[in-house]
Scaffold this motif. Structure first.
Motif, PDB file in Angstrom:
ATOM      1  N   ASP A 170       0.871  -1.186   0.000  1.00  0.00           N
ATOM      2  CA  ASP A 170       0.000   0.000   0.000  1.00  0.00           C
ATOM      3  C   ASP A 170       0.904   1.230   0.000  1.00  0.00           C
ATOM      4  OD1 ASP A 170      -2.029   1.810   0.220  1.00  0.00           O
ATOM      5  OD2 ASP A 170      -2.603   1.272   2.271  1.00  0.00           O
ATOM      6  N   HIS A 205      -2.475   2.378   9.385  1.00  0.00           N
ATOM      7  CA  HIS A 205      -3.341   1.223   9.602  1.00  0.00           C
ATOM      8  C   HIS A 205      -2.481  -0.012   9.451  1.00  0.00           C
ATOM      9  CE1 HIS A 205      -3.455   0.462   5.211  1.00  0.00           C
ATOM     10  NE2 HIS A 205      -3.655   1.759   5.060  1.00  0.00           N
ATOM     11  N   THR A 261       1.143   1.033   7.889  1.00  0.00           N
ATOM     12  CA  THR A 261       1.470   2.074   6.919  1.00  0.00           C
ATOM     13  C   THR A 261       1.783   3.355   7.675  1.00  0.00           C
ATOM     14  OG1 THR A 261      -0.806   2.875   6.751  1.00  0.00           O
ATOM     15  CG2 THR A 261      -0.151   1.116   5.227  1.00  0.00           C
ATOM     16  N   GLU A 319       1.321   7.238   6.383  1.00  0.00           N
ATOM     17  CA  GLU A 319       0.825   7.924   5.192  1.00  0.00           C
ATOM     18  C   GLU A 319       0.281   9.312   5.483  1.00  0.00           C
ATOM     19  OE1 GLU A 319      -2.810   6.117   3.571  1.00  0.00           O
ATOM     20  OE2 GLU A 319      -2.557   4.493   5.008  1.00  0.00           O
ATOM     21  N   GLU A 321       3.203   7.455   1.266  1.00  0.00           N
ATOM     22  CA  GLU A 321       2.859   6.305   2.121  1.00  0.00           C
ATOM     23  C   GLU A 321       3.915   5.220   1.998  1.00  0.00           C
ATOM     24  OE1 GLU A 321      -0.879   4.478   0.988  1.00  0.00           O
ATOM     25  OE2 GLU A 321      -1.010   3.404   2.891  1.00  0.00           O
TER      26      GLU A 321
HETATM   27 MN    MN Z   1      -2.974   2.970   3.432  1.00  0.00          MN
END
Ligand code: MN
Ligand code: GLY
Ligand code: MN
Length: 414
Positions: free
Chosen positions: A263, A339, A363, A365, A380
């Motif tokens: 991500d 998260h 993460t 971000e 991120e």
């Molecule tokens: Mn994310």
């Protein structure tokens, strides 16, 4: 295979004695007429078995402190196999999962009945993740209810137990996450090499998806390619507008590897050069990023990490004159900074106020969104928490204005 055995052993240890635990793989979901969506396995089931097969069921039996594991797979249907491809055989399921006792689903009810009538089972755990979607015989809510009503058994939710395990990644999981991040990097660079104002956002999406397909990887989520003010919409997935000249493009993208999700967000200029204002705001976000990554230590909460971002923005944005008062930060930064990441992009795990532990992957971000300036920035990275401090798994994906400009200058679209 060893990992799955180890994970199940940990789950067994959390179960009361004289109990059974059920986890369902889930089923194909109807799209329209006779078409279904591609199968998406219940990640809890996959985590415990490695098996990616519709309708399969995992049953853990803990009896007199002994552990017995059953796996059920679909009965082979030679006619349907001619249409839809081969079903997983017992031997294949055994080899993948390390479970010796693999049955066909047609044996499920009988075996369950036998075990329950002996009256030795005192507790039942059912994973709630796929209950309502699975259509294996009497599963769904009905399954849990029949256990309660017919057998007068207390049914507990297995989900939190499995989620607790999934929150702490083992070596194999870290490897898969790294592989997903590496594919994401290659695909991101393909977007950068093909960036030019006048193109449509979906043209960059196509570059990204082409690289994923080459690795037989699927996107972890609907990717975002948002130029200009559209980047202020957090879940902008239309990606259908032309890219304006000298604007910023926010991309939020991720590849998967064996369901493990990367991500990654990066922000870059449509014509290879940041303006002074864009560069200044990128710098503010990158400073926030550095502060948060440094703070990603065992014992820290995600709520604390987010406070660091807000405090940094309050100080820097007021000093630079982008906002007048500290209270305005929430107008230009309106999501959380972290998260959990893993088999799901927004992975199972702790709430904002639970302290991080070694093995968590999260993460980081931070973003800034100024509709008035027609720009949004998000950067991120994916961070592994260890006892020795944070490990940035996506450190190699370029993100600073200098590195991005350099790469874009040297790799202009033809
Ligand atoms: Mn994310
Ligand atoms: N891509 C979704 C997120 O960053 O949370
Ligand atoms: Mn993202």
């Amino acid at each position: 295979m060893k990992e799955y055995i180890r994970r199940r052993k940990k789950l067994f240890e959390m179960m009361d004695d004289q109990s059974m635990l059920f986890v369902f793989a889930g089923d194909l979901i109807k799209k329209s007429a006779d078409a279904t969506y591609p199968f998406e396995v219940n990640r809890n089931f996959y985590y415990l078995t490695g098996v990616d097969e519709p309708q399969a069921v995992l049953v853990l039996n803990k009896l007199n402190h002994e552990h017995q594991t059953w796996l059920f797979v679909r009965d082979i249907d030679p006619h349907l196999e001619k249409w839809n491809g081969k079903y997983m055989t017992q031997a294949q399921a055994q080899a993948i999962s390390g479970i010796d006792t693999v049955y066909y689903l047609s044996q499920f009810k009988g075996l369950l009945q036998q075990r329950l009538t002996r009256n030795t089972i005192k507790h039942v755990y059912v994973d709630s993740e796929r209950l309502s979607e699975s259509d294996i015989q009497s599963t769904g809510e009905a399954f849990a209810q029949s256990l309660r009503k017919q057998w007068l058994l207390p049914v507990n939710n297995a989900y939190p137990l499995i989620a607790g395990l999934r929150a702490i990644k083992d070596e194999l999981e870290i490897q898969k996450l790294k592989a997903a991040i590496d594919i994401t990097n290659e695909a991101f660079l393909a977007m950068l090499r093909n960036t030019q104002s006048g193109k449509y956002e979906y043209e960059l999406q196509a570059e990204f998806e082409y690289v994923l397909k080459k690795y037989n990887s699927k996107p972890a989520f609907d990717m975002i390619v948002a130029a200009g003010g559209r980047a202020c919409i957090l879940h902008y997935i239309e990606n259908d507008q032309p890219i304006e000249a000298d604007t910023l493009i926010l991309t939020d993208v991720g590849a998967t590897q064996a369901y493990y999700c990367a991500d990654i967000s990066r922000t870059f200029p449509s014509d290879g050069q940041f303006s002074d204002e864009q560069r200044t705001l990128m710098g503010v976000v990158l400073e926030a990023m550095d502060k948060v990554i440094e703070a990603c230590q065992v014992g820290v909460t995600m709520a604390h990490l987010n406070r660091l971002v807000i405090e940094h923005y309050q100080e820097r944005l007021v000093a630079l004159g982008f906002i007048q008062a500290a209270s305005e930060v929430r107008d230009v930064y309106y999501h959380g900074v972290s998260h959990m990441l893993g088999l799901d992009t927004h992975d199972v795990g702790y709430l904002d106020n639970a302290p991080l532990v070694a093995g968590n992957v999260i993460t980081v971000e931070p973003g800034l969104y100024f509709e008035s300036l027609n720009l949004g920035i998000r950067i991120e990275d994916n961070i592994l928490i260890t006892d020795a401090g944070p490990v940035n798994l996506s450190e190699h994906i370029i993100k600073t204005p200098a590195a991005i400009e350099n790469y874009m200058q040297q790799n202009k679209p033809i």
